[in-house]
Design a protein around this motif. Structure first.
Motif, PDB file in Angstrom:
ATOM      1  N   ILE A  14      13.098   3.505  -0.189  1.00 48.75           N
ATOM      2  CA  ILE A  14      13.874   3.373  -1.438  1.00 48.75           C
ATOM      3  C   ILE A  14      12.945   3.486  -2.645  1.00 48.75           C
ATOM      4  O   ILE A  14      13.338   3.975  -3.713  1.00 48.75           O
ATOM      5  N   GLN A  15      11.678   3.072  -2.476  1.00 49.09           N
ATOM      6  CA  GLN A  15      10.698   3.185  -3.572  1.00 49.09           C
ATOM      7  C   GLN A  15      10.235   4.632  -3.745  1.00 49.09           C
ATOM      8  O   GLN A  15      10.025   5.090  -4.872  1.00 49.09           O
ATOM      9  N   VAL A  16      10.086   5.345  -2.644  1.00 49.88           N
ATOM     10  CA  VAL A  16       9.636   6.744  -2.662  1.00 49.88           C
ATOM     11  C   VAL A  16      10.543   7.583  -3.574  1.00 49.88           C
ATOM     12  O   VAL A  16      10.065   8.381  -4.382  1.00 49.88           O
ATOM     13  N   THR A  56      18.632  -5.045   3.097  1.00 52.60           N
ATOM     14  CA  THR A  56      17.883  -6.206   2.629  1.00 52.60           C
ATOM     15  C   THR A  56      16.447  -6.137   3.154  1.00 52.60           C
ATOM     16  O   THR A  56      16.236  -5.772   4.303  1.00 52.60           O
ATOM     17  N   GLY A  57      15.501  -6.460   2.279  1.00 52.55           N
ATOM     18  CA  GLY A  57      14.096  -6.480   2.677  1.00 52.55           C
ATOM     19  C   GLY A  57      13.414  -5.133   2.588  1.00 52.55           C
ATOM     20  O   GLY A  57      12.264  -4.988   3.002  1.00 52.55           O
ATOM     21  N   SER A  58      14.105  -4.144   2.012  1.00 50.71           N
ATOM     22  CA  SER A  58      13.531  -2.788   1.977  1.00 50.71           C
ATOM     23  C   SER A  58      12.728  -2.509   0.707  1.00 50.71           C
ATOM     24  O   SER A  58      12.251  -1.397   0.512  1.00 50.71           O
ATOM     25  N   VAL A  90       0.818  -1.208   0.000  1.00 49.90           N
ATOM     26  CA  VAL A  90       0.000   0.000   0.000  1.00 49.90           C
ATOM     27  C   VAL A  90       0.856   1.263   0.000  1.00 49.90           C
ATOM     28  O   VAL A  90       0.624   2.194  -0.767  1.00 49.90           O
ATOM     29  N   GLN A  91       1.850   1.261   0.868  1.00 45.81           N
ATOM     30  CA  GLN A  91       2.673   2.447   1.047  1.00 45.81           C
ATOM     31  C   GLN A  91       4.081   2.176   0.519  1.00 45.81           C
ATOM     32  O   GLN A  91       4.684   1.165   0.875  1.00 45.81           O
ATOM     33  N   PRO A  92       4.602   3.025  -0.372  1.00 43.02           N
ATOM     34  CA  PRO A  92       5.967   2.778  -0.859  1.00 43.02           C
ATOM     35  C   PRO A  92       6.991   2.874   0.269  1.00 43.02           C
ATOM     36  O   PRO A  92       6.852   3.713   1.164  1.00 43.02           O
ATOM     37  N   LYS A  95      13.691  -3.193  -2.750  1.00 44.27           N
ATOM     38  CA  LYS A  95      14.438  -2.699  -3.918  1.00 44.27           C
ATOM     39  C   LYS A  95      13.935  -3.298  -5.234  1.00 44.27           C
ATOM     40  O   LYS A  95      13.990  -2.648  -6.280  1.00 44.27           O
ATOM     41  N   THR A  96      13.451  -4.535  -5.197  1.00 41.47           N
ATOM     42  CA  THR A  96      13.056  -5.217  -6.443  1.00 41.47           C
ATOM     43  C   THR A  96      12.054  -4.400  -7.262  1.00 41.47           C
ATOM     44  O   THR A  96      12.214  -4.244  -8.476  1.00 41.47           O
ATOM     45  N   LEU A  97      11.045  -3.878  -6.602  1.00 39.47           N
ATOM     46  CA  LEU A  97      10.018  -3.130  -7.350  1.00 39.47           C
ATOM     47  C   LEU A  97      10.576  -1.847  -7.946  1.00 39.47           C
ATOM     48  O   LEU A  97      10.038  -1.342  -8.942  1.00 39.47           O
TER      49      LEU A  97
HETATM   50  P1  ADP Z   1      15.213  -6.121  -1.113  1.00 38.28           P
HETATM   51  O1  ADP Z   1      15.517  -6.444  -2.538  1.00 38.28           O
HETATM   52  O2  ADP Z   1      15.454  -4.669  -0.792  1.00 38.28           O
HETATM   53  O3  ADP Z   1      15.953  -7.032  -0.162  1.00 38.28           O
HETATM   54  P2  ADP Z   1      12.575  -7.061  -1.789  1.00 38.28           P
HETATM   55  O4  ADP Z   1      12.360  -6.237  -2.988  1.00 38.28           O
HETATM   56  O5  ADP Z   1      12.959  -8.475  -2.008  1.00 38.28           O
HETATM   57  O6  ADP Z   1      13.673  -6.386  -0.837  1.00 38.28           O
HETATM   58  O7  ADP Z   1      11.264  -6.951  -0.894  1.00 38.28           O
HETATM   59  C1  ADP Z   1      11.160  -7.638   0.339  1.00 38.28           C
HETATM   60  C2  ADP Z   1       9.689  -7.969   0.613  1.00 38.28           C
HETATM   61  O8  ADP Z   1       8.946  -6.763   0.854  1.00 38.28           O
HETATM   62  C3  ADP Z   1       8.989  -8.665  -0.525  1.00 38.28           C
HETATM   63  O9  ADP Z   1       8.210  -9.707   0.002  1.00 38.28           O
HETATM   64  C4  ADP Z   1       8.103  -7.598  -1.135  1.00 38.28           C
HETATM   65  O10 ADP Z   1       6.931  -8.137  -1.726  1.00 38.28           O
HETATM   66  C5  ADP Z   1       7.784  -6.737   0.059  1.00 38.28           C
HETATM   67  N1  ADP Z   1       7.514  -5.324  -0.283  1.00 38.28           N
HETATM   68  C6  ADP Z   1       8.095  -4.609  -1.255  1.00 38.28           C
HETATM   69  N2  ADP Z   1       7.646  -3.339  -1.261  1.00 38.28           N
HETATM   70  C7  ADP Z   1       6.740  -3.253  -0.263  1.00 38.28           C
HETATM   71  C8  ADP Z   1       5.910  -2.184   0.234  1.00 38.28           C
HETATM   72  N3  ADP Z   1       5.951  -0.964  -0.318  1.00 38.28           N
HETATM   73  N4  ADP Z   1       5.089  -2.464   1.283  1.00 38.28           N
HETATM   74  C9  ADP Z   1       5.058  -3.690   1.831  1.00 38.28           C
HETATM   75  N5  ADP Z   1       5.807  -4.735   1.403  1.00 38.28           N
HETATM   76  C10 ADP Z   1       6.655  -4.533   0.388  1.00 38.28           C
END
Ligand code: ADP
Ligand code: MG
Length: 247
Positions: free
Chosen positions: A51-53, A71-73, A46-48, A75-77
């Motif tokens: 790093i997405q912002v 990690t987990g922040s 729902v909320q960016p 970045k993929t999107l």
């Molecule tokens: P990173 O590459 O930075 O380690 P990921 O892109 O793998 O992180 O994302 C980690 C998890 O967070 C994934 O399960 C993803 O679906 C979830 N996620 C990504 N963006 C958001 C968001 N804006 N709000 C909630 N969950 C998110």
């Protein structure tokens, strides 16, 4: 402006570079197609994240980018969603024909990460296709998998390739795939790519690009080695650093 500075401060975003696009407040601020916004909602996103912002508007603006966040922040999107938007736009102007493509390439340090990233791409592409947008074809290009199905996909023409360096180099050197139409390159987990010794392979991949490319580099850490590499591989990048990593 004050507003922009405030958003960055609240999200603990540190930026550097020239003419940096404004951060977004929510996903609707991006010109994402409706099915993309719907898929985000379906996934409970729902909320960016910080790093997405800042990273999403930079990536979609066409700028080179260095994204540093833990990690987990999320970045993929930051690289997947702009790539899908760019691929849709390119496909509309000049459709990818048989044996052509990809438009965008994502390089990952491991097969598991490539597989996960490919799945994220597919999760967002499938609803677009269902909604009548041009069918984007993506390919997972990793070792340990029969090359034949990958070659078939390349022959049909692909828009997005998610690859590990070894199999990618193999296909390029054997001229089974080309990067003639590729204009978007992501290096994910760049710190691991360099640590695993893939730097020379990646430089060889650079040589296969024909047109000017947008390059995005993501990492959880930013050791000097990566900074040197980034400086040689990116053009006027925007650096987006979230939190205290390397700051
Ligand atoms: P990173 O590459 O930075 O380690 P990921 O892109 O793998 O992180 O994302 C980690 C998890 O967070 C994934 O399960 C993803 O679906 C979830 N996620 C990504 N963006 C958001 C968001 N804006 N709000 C909630 N969950 C998110
Ligand atoms: Mg990641």
């Amino acid at each position: 402006s004050k507003q922009i500075d405030l958003i960055r401060k609240q999200c603990r975003i540190i930026v550097s570079g020239e003419d940096i696009p404004a951060p977004i407040k929510n996903f609707e601020d991006m010109e994402f197609k409706r099915p993309i916004l719907d898929t985000l909602k379906d996934k409970g996103i729902v909320q960016p994240t910080p790093i997405q912002v800042q990273g999403l508007p930079v990536a979609l603006s066409g700028r080179d980018m260095i994204g540093i966040a833990s990690t987990g922040s999320g970045k993929t999107l930051v690289f997947v969603l702009p790539l899908i938007m760019i691929a849709l736009r390119e496909e509309k102007m000049m459709p990818i024909g048989a044996g052509e493509g990809p438009i965008g390439l994502i390089i990952c340090p491991s097969r598991e990460l490539a597989r996960q990233t490919y799945e994220v791409v597919e999760q967002f592409v499938a609803p677009l296709v269902e909604a009548g947008y041009p069918p984007l074809r993506s390919l997972l290009c990793i070792g340990g998998v029969d090359m034949r199905s990958q070659l078939d996909a390349v022959r049909r023409g692909v828009h997005i390739v998610v690859a590990t360096p070894g199999r990618l180099k193999d296909l390029l050197v054997k001229k089974k795939m080309n990067l003639d139409a590729c204009r978007y390159l992501t290096l994910d987990e760049a710190d691991r790519l360099v640590d695993l010794g893939f730097e020379d392979d990646i430089r060889e991949v650079f040589d296969h690009f024909k047109s000017q490319r947008q390059t995005l580099l993501f990492s959880a850490t930013m050791p000097a080695k990566i900074q040197v590499f980034a400086r040689s591989a990116l053009v006027k990048p925007v650096m987006v650093n979230v939190g205290r990593a390397g700051a």
